[in-house]
Design an enzyme around this catalytic site. Structure first.
Site, PDB file in Angstrom:
ATOM      1  N   SER A 137       0.809  -1.226   0.000  1.00 21.48           N
ATOM      2  CA  SER A 137       0.000   0.000   0.000  1.00 21.48           C
ATOM      3  C   SER A 137       0.837   1.268   0.000  1.00 21.48           C
ATOM      4  O   SER A 137       0.287   2.366  -0.027  1.00 21.48           O
ATOM      5  CB  SER A 137      -0.902   0.037   1.241  1.00 21.48           C
ATOM      6  OG  SER A 137      -1.726  -1.088   1.269  1.00 21.48           O
ATOM      7  N   THR A 165      -2.217   3.016   4.094  1.00 19.86           N
ATOM      8  CA  THR A 165      -1.371   4.204   4.029  1.00 19.86           C
ATOM      9  C   THR A 165      -0.703   4.447   5.365  1.00 19.86           C
ATOM     10  O   THR A 165      -1.344   4.332   6.412  1.00 19.86           O
ATOM     11  CB  THR A 165      -2.265   5.434   3.723  1.00 19.86           C
ATOM     12  OG1 THR A 165      -2.743   5.304   2.401  1.00 19.86           O
ATOM     13  CG2 THR A 165      -1.511   6.738   3.870  1.00 19.86           C
ATOM     14  N   THR A 171       1.743   6.958   0.407  1.00 21.15           N
ATOM     15  CA  THR A 171       0.849   5.875  -0.022  1.00 21.15           C
ATOM     16  C   THR A 171       0.987   5.596  -1.516  1.00 21.15           C
ATOM     17  O   THR A 171       1.422   6.466  -2.277  1.00 21.15           O
ATOM     18  CB  THR A 171      -0.623   6.281   0.261  1.00 21.15           C
ATOM     19  OG1 THR A 171      -1.480   5.161   0.039  1.00 21.15           O
ATOM     20  CG2 THR A 171      -1.079   7.425  -0.621  1.00 21.15           C
ATOM     21  N   ARG A 195      -5.692   9.310 -10.679  1.00 25.59           N
ATOM     22  CA  ARG A 195      -6.400   9.556  -9.419  1.00 25.59           C
ATOM     23  C   ARG A 195      -5.386   9.868  -8.307  1.00 25.59           C
ATOM     24  O   ARG A 195      -4.364   9.219  -8.164  1.00 25.59           O
ATOM     25  CB  ARG A 195      -7.220   8.327  -9.041  1.00 25.59           C
ATOM     26  CG  ARG A 195      -8.006   8.454  -7.726  1.00 25.59           C
ATOM     27  CD  ARG A 195      -7.236   7.926  -6.531  1.00 25.59           C
ATOM     28  NE  ARG A 195      -8.039   7.919  -5.308  1.00 25.59           N
ATOM     29  CZ  ARG A 195      -7.556   7.683  -4.104  1.00 25.59           C
ATOM     30  NH1 ARG A 195      -6.276   7.451  -3.931  1.00 25.59           N
ATOM     31  NH2 ARG A 195      -8.339   7.693  -3.050  1.00 25.59           N
ATOM     32  N   THR A 218      -6.058   7.836   7.105  1.00 23.40           N
ATOM     33  CA  THR A 218      -5.963   6.703   6.185  1.00 23.40           C
ATOM     34  C   THR A 218      -7.386   6.289   5.820  1.00 23.40           C
ATOM     35  O   THR A 218      -8.336   6.611   6.532  1.00 23.40           O
ATOM     36  CB  THR A 218      -5.192   5.529   6.814  1.00 23.40           C
ATOM     37  OG1 THR A 218      -5.096   4.455   5.865  1.00 23.40           O
ATOM     38  CG2 THR A 218      -5.860   5.039   8.083  1.00 23.40           C
ATOM     39  N   GLY A 219      -7.514   5.578   4.712  1.00 21.66           N
ATOM     40  CA  GLY A 219      -8.842   5.172   4.279  1.00 21.66           C
ATOM     41  C   GLY A 219      -9.182   5.779   2.939  1.00 21.66           C
ATOM     42  O   GLY A 219      -8.295   6.210   2.198  1.00 21.66           O
TER      43      GLY A 219
HETATM   44  N1  ASP Z   1      -5.927   7.350   1.884  1.00 22.28           N
HETATM   45  C1  ASP Z   1      -5.343   6.631   0.791  1.00 22.28           C
HETATM   46  C2  ASP Z   1      -5.873   7.159  -0.501  1.00 22.28           C
HETATM   47  O1  ASP Z   1      -7.076   7.417  -0.596  1.00 22.28           O
HETATM   48  C3  ASP Z   1      -5.589   5.164   0.804  1.00 22.28           C
HETATM   49  C4  ASP Z   1      -5.210   4.437   2.036  1.00 22.28           C
HETATM   50  O2  ASP Z   1      -5.300   4.949   3.145  1.00 22.28           O
HETATM   51  O3  ASP Z   1      -4.792   3.281   1.898  1.00 22.28           O
HETATM   52  O4  ASP Z   1      -5.137   7.254  -1.442  1.00 22.28           O
END
Ligand code: ASP
Length: 327
Positions: A86, A188, A206, A216, A239-240
């Site tokens: 990730s 992340t 990330t 993106r 994160t998320g």
């Molecule tokens: N926050 C990150 C993103 O949207 C993804 C993740 O936390 O794994 O790129």
């Protein structure tokens, strides 16, 4: 190996919401680390089970180094780890099979730098740091960011590992042309630290959502979304699902809630509540925030069960289970 598997394989064990990994076996609550204690007591916290990253940051902090140096050193651990799919090298690619990286860094004085949609550079956080220190800008993206990195001496490398390539090829077989946004797939690393001089620093890095549309960019390189540091108040990172975090300017919001007098945990909770109020279909998403204030108090909160974060102080190295709303 996924980071959640790593927790299982280290022989770590849970104790009242706190997983102890070596050091003294006591919870953060029991450590006597309360608001108003010596504000110069160093601490580093990071999303997920990034114990090794915290250790690397701690090497800097424990020698009296500054928070920004510590987080830059810390997040390079998962960036350079091909088994971490990730972040950085070995990250899962976009839907076209290309690994594209996002990273940001911010210091106590509010200086910041970030890169987004960067390809071929194993340690985007180091490029973000140079954007902060060597340019008048905050955010550089894509080819321009790569050109800047190469000019600064970075080597261009293939970041796609056979494991991530194989997963991508499997995804292609049944691809429904949508990025993976299940609640398990966000690892992340966001890291915030307080050093022995009472200064804060933060970093976030990330490879973004697996199988994302080409181009993106998520929250991680967006100052105020994936990361925010205010030397008068505290620091937060996320994160998320980045789209949900960007929509509420999440990390900035967490810091503003702390400015209003909320504890780090309550500030994170309020920001998660904001997502649940403002972002449709949040029940299918995972977002987690962590935050740290100038007293060294910290906390986290998530939409869903399963979010964890790592904490290191002079007396302990622990994994905390975040509180959450759903699940
Ligand atoms: N926050 C990150 C993103 O949207 C993804 C993740 O936390 O794994 O790129």
């Amino acid at each position: 190996m996924q980071r959640r598997d790593f927790v299982k394989s280290t022989g770590a064990f849970a104790l009242g919401g706190t997983t102890i990994l070596g050091c003294r076996e006591k919870s953060a609550e029991a450590s006597g680390f309360q608001a108003g204690d010596n504000p110069k007591r160093s601490i580093v916290i990071s999303t997920w089970n990034n114990i090794e990253a915290n250790n690397a940051a701690w090497k800097v902090l424990s020698k009296g180094g500054n928070a920004t140096d510590s987080v830059e050193a810390g997040v390079q651990i998962p960036e350079g780890d091909p088994n971490d799919q990730s972040v950085g090298y070995g990250g899962r690619p976009d839907r076209e099979g290309k690994v594209t990286l996002d990273a940001s860094i911010m210091n106590h004085a509010g200086e910041c730098g970030a890169v987004a949609f960067l390809e071929g550079i194993k340690h985007p956080i180091k490029v973000a740091r140079l954007v902060m220190e060597k340019t008048p800008h905050v955010l550089m993206v894509g080819e321009g960011a790569l050109q800047f990195a190469v000019e600064k001496g970075f080597r261009v490398e293939e970041l796609l590992t056979p494991e991530s390539e194989n997963e991508w090829k499997k995804w292609l077989v049944e691809a429904q042309y949508k990025p993976e946004i299940n609640i398990e797939n966000h690892d992340t690393i966001g890291m915030v630290a307080l050093d022995s001089n009472g200064n804060l620093g933060g970093a976030c890095t990330t490879s973004g959502l697996a199988w994302k549309m080409r181009g993106r960019v998520g929250d991680s390189p967006i100052i105020g979304a994936g990361l925010f540091v205010d030397g008068d108040v505290g620091a937060a990172t996320a994160t998320g699902v980045g789209e949900a975090v960007i929509k509420i300017a999440g990390s900035h919001l967490v810091v503003e809630f702390m400015r209003q007098g909320n504890s780090p945990e309550d500030a994170c909770k309020l920001a998660v509540e904001r997502i649940m109020k403002k972002v449709p279909n949040h029940a299918d998403l995972q977002v987690g925030f962590i935050a740290l204030n100038l007293n060294g108090e910290y906390g986290g909160y998530a939409i869903q069960r399963g979010f964890i974060y790592a904490v290191q102080t002079d007396s302990e190295s622990i994994i905390k289970d975040s509180k959450y709303f759903l699940g």
